[in-house]
Design an enzyme around this catalytic site. Structure first.
Site, mmCIF file in Angstrom:
data_model
loop_
_atom_site.group_PDB
_atom_site.id
_atom_site.type_symbol
_atom_site.label_atom_id
_atom_site.label_comp_id
_atom_site.label_asym_id
_atom_site.label_seq_id
_atom_site.Cartn_x
_atom_site.Cartn_y
_atom_site.Cartn_z
ATOM 1 N N ASP A 134 0.794 -1.230 0.000
ATOM 2 C CA ASP A 134 0.000 0.000 0.000
ATOM 3 C C ASP A 134 0.827 1.282 0.000
ATOM 4 O O ASP A 134 0.741 2.090 -0.917
ATOM 5 C CB ASP A 134 -0.972 -0.012 1.185
ATOM 6 C CG ASP A 134 -1.966 1.138 1.144
ATOM 7 O OD1 ASP A 134 -2.361 1.522 0.035
ATOM 8 O OD2 ASP A 134 -2.347 1.640 2.213
ATOM 9 N N LYS A 297 -7.386 10.657 15.814
ATOM 10 C CA LYS A 297 -8.794 10.671 16.224
ATOM 11 C C LYS A 297 -9.600 11.841 15.645
ATOM 12 O O LYS A 297 -10.800 11.710 15.422
ATOM 13 C CB LYS A 297 -8.916 10.679 17.752
ATOM 14 C CG LYS A 297 -8.522 11.987 18.410
ATOM 15 C CD LYS A 297 -8.988 12.051 19.870
ATOM 16 C CE LYS A 297 -8.654 13.413 20.445
ATOM 17 N NZ LYS A 297 -9.274 13.655 21.751
#
Length: 376
Positions: A134, A297
């Site tokens: 990736d 987050k």
């Protein structure tokens, strides 16, 4: 060295260590891909997460001295949760895309590739090898397509006959002249269901995507989501599966070969409101092992706020109000302001009007105005 025998042994070993499909191709330059990447760059269709050097993305010889072949591997991941939870009033849930269920696939594929490397080196101690997943320089999909893993679908994913497009991909450049496998003929035909299903029109045409419009990309950005995409995101916290679920080849495909890929519903489809108050440590403890947590987050929290607006979740107004009044991040504050207006109601209006008087950040003020505009 009997390369033909080694290839057969490698294929057998790959099955033993949990690789669902393996293919081999040459280490030639990906000339056609280079032309496509240059075009994508000219059109500003790239996400910015890719390797910036196009030559490195298409030239294996820049990555390994005198390469002779590339091994491509694929691991099938689940399309359905074994244990399902439902979103309901007062307990609304967001969703991570299927590719982010279970353990971060980068770790899973690196483990398999490392085992392949160790096996090869026991047979050919002086072999030169370079593996990547990736984030490596090469295009996983271009390698997989040429190695016969699957064909490149109109949704820009590799589609395998066996597992559909629900596969993780990785590759290894080698100094061993393995005989290449034959590519699989394109089987999309005249089907355009993935293009029609894309919520934002990111699939410009078959095989071409404008990553700047792709929801999967947008959920990973760190800034305010552009207005035109907010309603399209829905309750997606990370990634998007629309072009995969629309694909007829994927119908009925659901494989549970790898325990580490299984979804924990409380992580893959978590409650939205508790996410707004999470500390960095709490977020890392709960979500740190999934690939969707790689940006931290705050992007996930921003997306959770958009999801609460999508559901018009009145019960979330106190938490959104607290964010608007006390959060340090202008992105979260601004998104909360917009969401309060989207949800509506007197308490949301009062929160917006109070914030309008006190807010000093111009970007947040603009979002407050957007929130208030829903009342006009």
């Amino acid at each position: 060295m009997d390369v033909k025998k080694l290839k057969e042994e490698l294929i057998d070993f790959s099955k033993e260590i949990g690789i669902d499909k393996i293919g081999f191709t040459t280490a030639d330059t990906f000339i056609e891909l280079k032309n496509r990447l240059i075009k994508q760059q000219e059109l500003n269709y790239q996400s910015g997460f890719e390797e910036a050097n196009i030559d490195k993305r298409v030239t294996p010889s820049l990555l390994l001295e005198k390469p002779q072949s590339i091994i491509s591997i694929a691991l099938a991941y689940p399309a359905k949760m074994r244990v399902r939870v439902k979103s309901k009033t007062g307990e609304r849930r967001g969703i991570f895309s299927r590719a982010s269920w279970g353990m971060d696939y980068h770790h899973i594929l690196r483990d398999r590739l490392k085992k392949l490397e160790e096996f090869i080196l026991t047979k050919v101690p002086n072999a030169r090898l370079k593996s990547m997943v990736d984030t490596g320089e090469l295009s996983d999909r271009a390698v997989a397509e040429r190695a016969g893993i699957g064909w490149s679908g109109k949704n820009c994913a590799i589609i395998t006959p066996e597992f559909g497009s629900y596969v993780y991909l990785g590759e290894m450049i080698t100094s061993i002249p393995f005989e290449p496998d034959s590519p699989i003929e394109d089987q999309c035909g005249t089907c355009t269901k993935c293009i029609e299903a894309c919520p934002t029109g990111a699939l410009v045409q078959g095989g071409q995507i404008n990553a700047q419009r792709c929801i999967s990309f947008l959920t990973q950005t760190k800034n305010l989501i552009p207005d035109e995409f907010r309603d399209k995101i829905g309750n997606r916290l990370y990634g998007c599966d629309s072009c995969q679920t629309a694909c007829p080849v994927n119908k009925g495909k659901d494989f549970h070969f790898h325990d580490e890929m299984e979804a924990d519903p409380e992580i893959s489809k978590p409650l939205l409101t508790p996410m707004l108050k999470m500390s960095n440590r709490e977020f890392k403890t709960k979500f740190g092992h999934v690939s969707g947590a790689w940006r931290g987050k705050k992007p996930i929290q921003r997306n959770a706020i958009i999801a609460l607006a999508h559901f018009k979740d009145i019960s979330a107004i106190p938490e959104l109000t607290d964010i608007l009044q006390n959060e340090a991040s202008s992105v979260l504050k601004g998104t909360a302001a917009w969401a309060l207006g989207k949800i509506g109601g007197e308490s949301a209006l009062a929160a917006l009007e109070k914030a309008k008087k006190n807010e000093t950040d111009n970007e947040v003020q603009q979002e407050i105005e957007k929130g208030l505009s829903f009342y006009k």
